[in-house]
Design a protein around this motif. Structure first.
Motif, PDB file in Angstrom:
ATOM      1  N   THR A  53      76.425  12.984   4.760  1.00  0.00           N
ATOM      2  CA  THR A  53      77.626  13.746   4.429  1.00  0.00           C
ATOM      3  C   THR A  53      78.491  13.908   5.664  1.00  0.00           C
ATOM      4  O   THR A  53      78.021  14.361   6.718  1.00  0.00           O
ATOM      5  CB  THR A  53      77.244  15.133   3.869  1.00  0.00           C
ATOM      6  N   SER A  54      79.754  13.551   5.544  1.00  0.00           N
ATOM      7  CA  SER A  54      80.638  13.567   6.706  1.00  0.00           C
ATOM      8  C   SER A  54      80.789  14.971   7.296  1.00  0.00           C
ATOM      9  O   SER A  54      80.818  15.137   8.512  1.00  0.00           O
ATOM     10  CB  SER A  54      82.011  12.991   6.338  1.00  0.00           C
ATOM     11  N   ARG A  55      80.854  15.982   6.447  1.00  0.00           N
ATOM     12  CA  ARG A  55      81.010  17.344   6.962  1.00  0.00           C
ATOM     13  C   ARG A  55      79.777  17.762   7.781  1.00  0.00           C
ATOM     14  O   ARG A  55      79.898  18.358   8.849  1.00  0.00           O
ATOM     15  CB  ARG A  55      81.236  18.325   5.815  1.00  0.00           C
ATOM     16  N   ALA A  56      78.593  17.425   7.276  1.00  0.00           N
ATOM     17  CA  ALA A  56      77.376  17.760   8.016  1.00  0.00           C
ATOM     18  C   ALA A  56      77.340  17.038   9.355  1.00  0.00           C
ATOM     19  O   ALA A  56      76.876  17.584  10.361  1.00  0.00           O
ATOM     20  CB  ALA A  56      76.149  17.407   7.189  1.00  0.00           C
ATOM     21  N   VAL A  58      80.019  16.033  11.154  1.00  0.00           N
ATOM     22  CA  VAL A  58      81.004  16.662  12.031  1.00  0.00           C
ATOM     23  C   VAL A  58      80.459  17.977  12.590  1.00  0.00           C
ATOM     24  O   VAL A  58      80.687  18.329  13.757  1.00  0.00           O
ATOM     25  CB  VAL A  58      82.337  16.894  11.289  1.00  0.00           C
ATOM     26  N   GLU A  59      79.704  18.696  11.755  1.00  0.00           N
ATOM     27  CA  GLU A  59      79.100  19.960  12.193  1.00  0.00           C
ATOM     28  C   GLU A  59      77.820  19.735  12.989  1.00  0.00           C
ATOM     29  O   GLU A  59      77.212  20.693  13.469  1.00  0.00           O
ATOM     30  CB  GLU A  59      78.830  20.848  10.973  1.00  0.00           C
ATOM     31  N   VAL A  93      83.897   9.467  11.392  1.00  0.00           N
ATOM     32  CA  VAL A  93      83.963   8.085  11.871  1.00  0.00           C
ATOM     33  C   VAL A  93      84.286   8.061  13.361  1.00  0.00           C
ATOM     34  O   VAL A  93      83.673   7.305  14.129  1.00  0.00           O
ATOM     35  CB  VAL A  93      85.013   7.290  11.073  1.00  0.00           C
ATOM     36  N   THR A  94      85.235   8.879  13.774  1.00  0.00           N
ATOM     37  CA  THR A  94      85.602   8.958  15.186  1.00  0.00           C
ATOM     38  C   THR A  94      84.400   9.305  16.046  1.00  0.00           C
ATOM     39  O   THR A  94      84.177   8.721  17.119  1.00  0.00           O
ATOM     40  CB  THR A  94      86.718  10.003  15.395  1.00  0.00           C
TER      41      THR A  94
END
Length: 384
Positions: A53-56, A58-59, A93-94
């Motif tokens: 999951t992208s949010r996880a 990023v966090e 992605v970054t």
């Protein structure tokens, strides 16, 4: 129809070159480092992580950071992301690119799980084409020289197909390949995959590699898909559960060689033990690894004469020593059982009306009121 092709041309996914045009589909709780390493030992191709999951990410949650780790033997590090917010996906992605954590990134738009689709995520998301386009364009830009690909389904149901429009948008955004699971969200994994949709996608998208997914249970199925649809490669999911040697069969078929693994029960036991050993390495916790291997017992021993009591004991084992003792009881000379060990594996589910946000199908545009619900859709589920 032959079970082999004339030697297949290498598949180019951006700067990556796959000698064998085969991709291991991301499967939550399955395609961790241990399973990817095991499949790689038998064959060739691209082996994708389970969905993150992208949010996880990023966090930087501990679990997401663990899941994106690759073993040093994984020379092409492939990660699949799931997200619903363009900004968050781009940030994820970054991060992967800036920290040199991936050589290939895939975006999942195929999840049919109700907990996701009822929030507008997964296979429901491409219906909102502008949102889909924003996510993919942002991710491609953030990826830079790292190839970014997408995996999707045909659509929500037979009356709300999205794959051709979404594929055109993805191609326009500059993705390196497009994979299609030839079912709708409504079909889940039931029935028969509609390979004609892969043909239509290949006819529509001519400048970007198209990969087919759905009902590849053997190398012969993969050959048949390529011959029938003209797709550039195949994505294999449930067909390899308990059968990592399928990747050897696939590699041989695409190299124009005749090979079909027919492992004895002893050879299956060796693969099962190796899988457990790799899970110990992955989890760094023998007990947890042995709990994780339990779900694979039925898949590995499908079709073999292994008593229910012994199967149950393997599915309750808590150490490698215990697994070794149980595997020693097997008749290692028992030959391959043929068709009984082949065919469909994993849960197919049944067709169902997809769970969607209220009035989701009324418009292709995303109302502002849905944005909070989309954020809630970022849950960790398998789906392709």
């Amino acid at each position: 129809m032959s079970t082999v092709l004339a030697p297949a041309a290498p598949l180019s996914i951006g700067p990556l070159t796959l000698d064998v045009p085969v991709v291991l589909a991301p499967m939550a709780g399955i395609t961790n480092t241990a399973f990817r390493r095991l499949c790689r030992e038998y064959g060739a191709g691209l082996y994708v992580s389970e969905m993150i999951t992208s949010r996880a990410l990023v966090e930087r949650t501990p679990e997401s950071m663990r899941l994106i780790q690759h073993h040093e033997s994984e020379t092409t590090r492939s990660i699949q992301l799931y997200g619903v917010d363009p900004k968050t996906v781009s940030e994820a992605v970054t991060m992967l690119v800036a920290e040199d954590r991936a050589d290939h990134i895939d975006l999942n738009f195929g999840c049919p799980v109700p907990k996701v689709t009822r929030k507008g995520g997964g296979a429901a998301l491409p219906w909102k084409l502008d949102l889909f386009r924003a996510i993919v364009e942002g991710a491609v830009k953030a990826a830079g020289d790292i190839p970014l690909t997408v995996k999707m389904r045909k659509g929500i149901d037979a009356d709300h197909l999205t794959y051709l429009e979404a594929a055109r948008a993805a191609q326009g955004a500059g993705v390196a390949s497009i994979a299609l699971h030839a079912r709708t969200a409504a079909e889940f994994y039931s029935g028969t995959a509609d390979w004609s949709a892969i043909t239509k996608l290949k006819e529509t998208i001519t400048d970007t590699p198209v990969l087919g997914n759905g009902d590849i249970w053997s190398a012969a199925d993969a050959v048949r898909m390529v011959e029938q649809t003209g797709c550039d490669g195949v994505v294999v999911g449930r067909g390899c559960l308990g059968r990592p040697w399928l990747f050897g069969d696939l590699a041989a078929a695409f190299r124009g060689e005749e090979l079909k693994a027919e492992p004895s029960l002893g050879e299956v036991a060796i693969a099962f033990r190796r899988h457990a050993e790799l899970l110990v390495d992955f989890f760094d916790d023998e007990n947890r690894a042995c709990r994780d291997i339990r779900k694979h017992v039925a898949w590995y021993f499908k079709g073999y004469a292994v008593g229910g009591e012994l199967r149950a004991a393997l599915a309750a084992s808590s150490s490698l020593d215990e697994i070794d003792e149980l595997l020693a009881r097997l008749d290692h000379d028992q030959p391959y059982p043929g068709a009984d060990a082949e065919g469909q594996r994993g849960r197919a589910g049944t067709p169902k009306v997809p769970s969607l946000p209220e009035n989701w199908l009324d418009s292709r545009e995303l109302p502002e009121s849905f944005r909070a619900e989309l954020t809630a859709a970022e849950l960790h589920h398998s789906g392709g």
